[in-house]
Motif scaffolding. Structure first.
Motif, PDB file in Angstrom:
ATOM      1  N   GLU A  27      18.020  48.206  42.836  1.00 54.19           N
ATOM      2  CA  GLU A  27      18.583  48.457  44.156  1.00 54.19           C
ATOM      3  C   GLU A  27      20.069  48.797  44.026  1.00 54.19           C
ATOM      4  OE1 GLU A  27      17.849  45.277  46.948  1.00 54.19           O
ATOM      5  OE2 GLU A  27      16.045  44.733  45.831  1.00 54.19           O
ATOM      6  N   PRO A  28      20.605  49.559  44.965  1.00 49.72           N
ATOM      7  CA  PRO A  28      22.020  49.930  44.899  1.00 49.72           C
ATOM      8  C   PRO A  28      22.977  48.740  44.798  1.00 49.72           C
ATOM      9  CG  PRO A  28      20.912  51.271  46.530  1.00 49.72           C
ATOM     10  CD  PRO A  28      19.927  50.233  46.070  1.00 49.72           C
ATOM     11  N   GLN A  29      22.727  47.667  45.560  1.00 48.57           N
ATOM     12  CA  GLN A  29      23.615  46.500  45.477  1.00 48.57           C
ATOM     13  C   GLN A  29      23.493  45.815  44.125  1.00 48.57           C
ATOM     14  OE1 GLN A  29      22.602  44.144  48.895  1.00 48.57           O
ATOM     15  NE2 GLN A  29      24.224  45.080  50.132  1.00 48.57           N
ATOM     16  N   VAL A  30      22.320  45.808  43.560  1.00 48.51           N
ATOM     17  CA  VAL A  30      22.129  45.218  42.236  1.00 48.51           C
ATOM     18  C   VAL A  30      22.880  46.045  41.204  1.00 48.51           C
ATOM     19  CG1 VAL A  30      20.424  44.658  40.451  1.00 48.51           C
ATOM     20  CG2 VAL A  30      19.941  44.151  42.854  1.00 48.51           C
ATOM     21  N   PHE A  31      22.820  47.362  41.322  1.00 47.61           N
ATOM     22  CA  PHE A  31      23.563  48.223  40.409  1.00 47.61           C
ATOM     23  C   PHE A  31      25.067  47.984  40.559  1.00 47.61           C
ATOM     24  CE2 PHE A  31      25.811  51.892  38.916  1.00 47.61           C
ATOM     25  CZ  PHE A  31      25.175  52.159  37.716  1.00 47.61           C
ATOM     26  N   SER A  32      25.537  47.894  41.790  1.00 52.45           N
ATOM     27  CA  SER A  32      26.958  47.632  42.029  1.00 52.45           C
ATOM     28  C   SER A  32      27.378  46.287  41.443  1.00 52.45           C
ATOM     29  CB  SER A  32      27.263  47.644  43.529  1.00 52.45           C
ATOM     30  OG  SER A  32      27.070  48.920  44.058  1.00 52.45           O
ATOM     31  N   LEU A  33      26.534  45.285  41.589  1.00 52.15           N
ATOM     32  CA  LEU A  33      26.811  43.969  41.019  1.00 52.15           C
ATOM     33  C   LEU A  33      26.886  44.049  39.501  1.00 52.15           C
ATOM     34  CD1 LEU A  33      27.111  40.882  41.188  1.00 52.15           C
ATOM     35  CD2 LEU A  33      24.604  40.758  41.229  1.00 52.15           C
ATOM     36  N   LEU A  34      25.904  44.698  38.891  1.00 53.79           N
ATOM     37  CA  LEU A  34      25.916  44.851  37.431  1.00 53.79           C
ATOM     38  C   LEU A  34      27.168  45.598  36.966  1.00 53.79           C
ATOM     39  CD1 LEU A  34      22.193  45.720  36.659  1.00 53.79           C
ATOM     40  CD2 LEU A  34      23.449  43.683  35.921  1.00 53.79           C
ATOM     41  N   SER A  35      27.511  46.655  37.664  1.00 50.73           N
ATOM     42  CA  SER A  35      28.705  47.432  37.312  1.00 50.73           C
ATOM     43  C   SER A  35      29.947  46.559  37.380  1.00 50.73           C
ATOM     44  CB  SER A  35      28.890  48.628  38.251  1.00 50.73           C
ATOM     45  OG  SER A  35      27.842  49.534  38.096  1.00 50.73           O
ATOM     46  N   TYR A  36      30.070  45.797  38.453  1.00 49.57           N
ATOM     47  CA  TYR A  36      31.238  44.935  38.619  1.00 49.57           C
ATOM     48  C   TYR A  36      31.305  43.886  37.512  1.00 49.57           C
ATOM     49  CZ  TYR A  36      34.740  41.908  40.624  1.00 49.57           C
ATOM     50  OH  TYR A  36      35.873  41.155  40.802  1.00 49.57           O
ATOM     51  N   LEU A  37      30.163  43.285  37.207  1.00 46.90           N
ATOM     52  CA  LEU A  37      30.151  42.259  36.160  1.00 46.90           C
ATOM     53  C   LEU A  37      30.477  42.847  34.787  1.00 46.90           C
ATOM     54  CD1 LEU A  37      27.065  40.148  37.273  1.00 46.90           C
ATOM     55  CD2 LEU A  37      29.497  39.585  37.552  1.00 46.90           C
ATOM     56  N   VAL A  38      29.944  44.020  34.491  1.00 47.79           N
ATOM     57  CA  VAL A  38      30.227  44.664  33.203  1.00 47.79           C
ATOM     58  C   VAL A  38      31.704  45.045  33.114  1.00 47.79           C
ATOM     59  CG1 VAL A  38      29.791  46.740  31.839  1.00 47.79           C
ATOM     60  CG2 VAL A  38      27.881  45.457  32.760  1.00 47.79           C
ATOM     61  N   GLU A  39      32.228  45.598  34.188  1.00 51.92           N
ATOM     62  CA  GLU A  39      33.629  46.015  34.181  1.00 51.92           C
ATOM     63  C   GLU A  39      34.585  44.827  34.070  1.00 51.92           C
ATOM     64  OE1 GLU A  39      33.753  48.349  37.750  1.00 51.92           O
ATOM     65  OE2 GLU A  39      32.743  50.040  36.777  1.00 51.92           O
ATOM     66  N   ASN A  40      34.122  43.635  34.455  1.00 47.91           N
ATOM     67  CA  ASN A  40      34.942  42.423  34.399  1.00 47.91           C
ATOM     68  C   ASN A  40      34.389  41.405  33.412  1.00 47.91           C
ATOM     69  OD1 ASN A  40      37.050  42.687  36.706  1.00 47.91           O
ATOM     70  ND2 ASN A  40      35.126  43.492  37.521  1.00 47.91           N
ATOM     71  N   ARG A  41      33.736  41.892  32.381  1.00 46.60           N
ATOM     72  CA  ARG A  41      33.037  41.040  31.425  1.00 46.60           C
ATOM     73  C   ARG A  41      33.935  40.080  30.657  1.00 46.60           C
ATOM     74  NH1 ARG A  41      33.619  46.009  30.044  1.00 46.60           N
ATOM     75  NH2 ARG A  41      34.500  46.647  28.054  1.00 46.60           N
ATOM     76  N   ASP A  42      35.228  40.347  30.612  1.00 49.12           N
ATOM     77  CA  ASP A  42      36.144  39.513  29.833  1.00 49.12           C
ATOM     78  C   ASP A  42      36.744  38.368  30.639  1.00 49.12           C
ATOM     79  OD1 ASP A  42      37.518  41.266  31.444  1.00 49.12           O
ATOM     80  OD2 ASP A  42      39.140  41.598  30.020  1.00 49.12           O
ATOM     81  N   GLN A  43      36.232  38.151  31.854  1.00 50.19           N
ATOM     82  CA  GLN A  43      36.761  37.072  32.680  1.00 50.19           C
ATOM     83  C   GLN A  43      35.678  36.503  33.577  1.00 50.19           C
ATOM     84  OE1 GLN A  43      39.801  38.901  35.029  1.00 50.19           O
ATOM     85  NE2 GLN A  43      38.399  40.251  36.085  1.00 50.19           N
ATOM     86  N   VAL A  44      35.918  35.305  34.064  1.00 51.81           N
ATOM     87  CA  VAL A  44      35.029  34.709  35.051  1.00 51.81           C
ATOM     88  C   VAL A  44      35.438  35.263  36.402  1.00 51.81           C
ATOM     89  CG1 VAL A  44      34.324  32.552  36.157  1.00 51.81           C
ATOM     90  CG2 VAL A  44      34.762  32.592  33.696  1.00 51.81           C
ATOM     91  N   VAL A  45      34.470  35.760  37.157  1.00 51.88           N
ATOM     92  CA  VAL A  45      34.758  36.281  38.493  1.00 51.88           C
ATOM     93  C   VAL A  45      34.196  35.321  39.538  1.00 51.88           C
ATOM     94  CG1 VAL A  45      34.916  38.695  37.805  1.00 51.88           C
ATOM     95  CG2 VAL A  45      32.718  37.773  38.482  1.00 51.88           C
ATOM     96  N   SER A  46      34.910  35.179  40.620  1.00 47.62           N
ATOM     97  CA  SER A  46      34.489  34.256  41.676  1.00 47.62           C
ATOM     98  C   SER A  46      33.505  34.932  42.629  1.00 47.62           C
ATOM     99  CB  SER A  46      35.710  33.778  42.469  1.00 47.62           C
ATOM    100  OG  SER A  46      36.227  34.844  43.249  1.00 47.62           O
ATOM    101  N   LYS A  47      32.838  34.103  43.411  1.00 46.70           N
ATOM    102  CA  LYS A  47      31.940  34.636  44.434  1.00 46.70           C
ATOM    103  C   LYS A  47      32.713  35.531  45.387  1.00 46.70           C
ATOM    104  CE  LYS A  47      30.442  30.940  46.298  1.00 46.70           C
ATOM    105  NZ  LYS A  47      29.718  29.939  47.112  1.00 46.70           N
ATOM    106  N   ASP A  48      33.905  35.108  45.772  1.00 52.28           N
ATOM    107  CA  ASP A  48      34.699  35.895  46.712  1.00 52.28           C
ATOM    108  C   ASP A  48      35.051  37.263  46.143  1.00 52.28           C
ATOM    109  OD1 ASP A  48      34.614  33.899  48.626  1.00 52.28           O
ATOM    110  OD2 ASP A  48      36.494  32.988  47.967  1.00 52.28           O
ATOM    111  N   GLU A  49      35.347  37.315  44.852  1.00 50.07           N
ATOM    112  CA  GLU A  49      35.646  38.601  44.215  1.00 50.07           C
ATOM    113  C   GLU A  49      34.415  39.501  44.203  1.00 50.07           C
ATOM    114  OE1 GLU A  49      39.071  37.546  40.958  1.00 50.07           O
ATOM    115  OE2 GLU A  49      37.068  36.717  40.607  1.00 50.07           O
ATOM    116  N   ILE A  50      33.264  38.909  43.951  1.00 48.61           N
ATOM    117  CA  ILE A  50      32.017  39.684  43.958  1.00 48.61           C
ATOM    118  C   ILE A  50      31.723  40.188  45.373  1.00 48.61           C
ATOM    119  CG2 ILE A  50      29.512  39.584  43.628  1.00 48.61           C
ATOM    120  CD1 ILE A  50      30.069  37.588  41.333  1.00 48.61           C
TER     121      ILE A  50
END
Length: 92
Positions: A27-50
């Motif tokens: 799904e598009p939101q799942v792809f966006s989530l994966l993209s965001y997580l991959v692009e920020n793979r070197d840090q812990v991201v918060s729920k608010d950032e997601i």
């Protein structure tokens, strides 16, 4: 940009996830989530950032986020117990 990890590739230009070279439907939101997580793979991201990155400030529930994370894990053959690709940190 194409990100390679394990047997997967994520093409942000074509908006495509490939598994072993074969496109995987997500799904598009799942792809966006994966993209965001991959692009920020070197840090812990918060729920608010997601929420800000994927839902662009729209109000959504934690259940919605959990649902999309679970869908992303399924797409990557991951699960909540082993967390080999997507890891969650309690209270973060």
């Amino acid at each position: 940009m194409i990100y390679q990890f394990g047997d997967y590739s994520l093409d942000t230009k074509l908006l495509e996830l490939r598994t072993g070279g074969v496109p995987s439907a997500v799904e598009p939101q799942v792809f966006s989530l994966l993209s965001y997580l991959v692009e920020n793979r070197d840090q812990v991201v918060s729920k608010d950032e997601i929420f800000a990155a994927v839902w662009e400030g729209r109000i959504v529930s934690d259940a919605t986020l959990n649902s999309r994370i679970n869908a992303a894990r399924r797409a990557l053959g991951d699960n909540g117990r082993e967390q080999t690709v997507i890891r969650t940190v309690h209270r973060r």
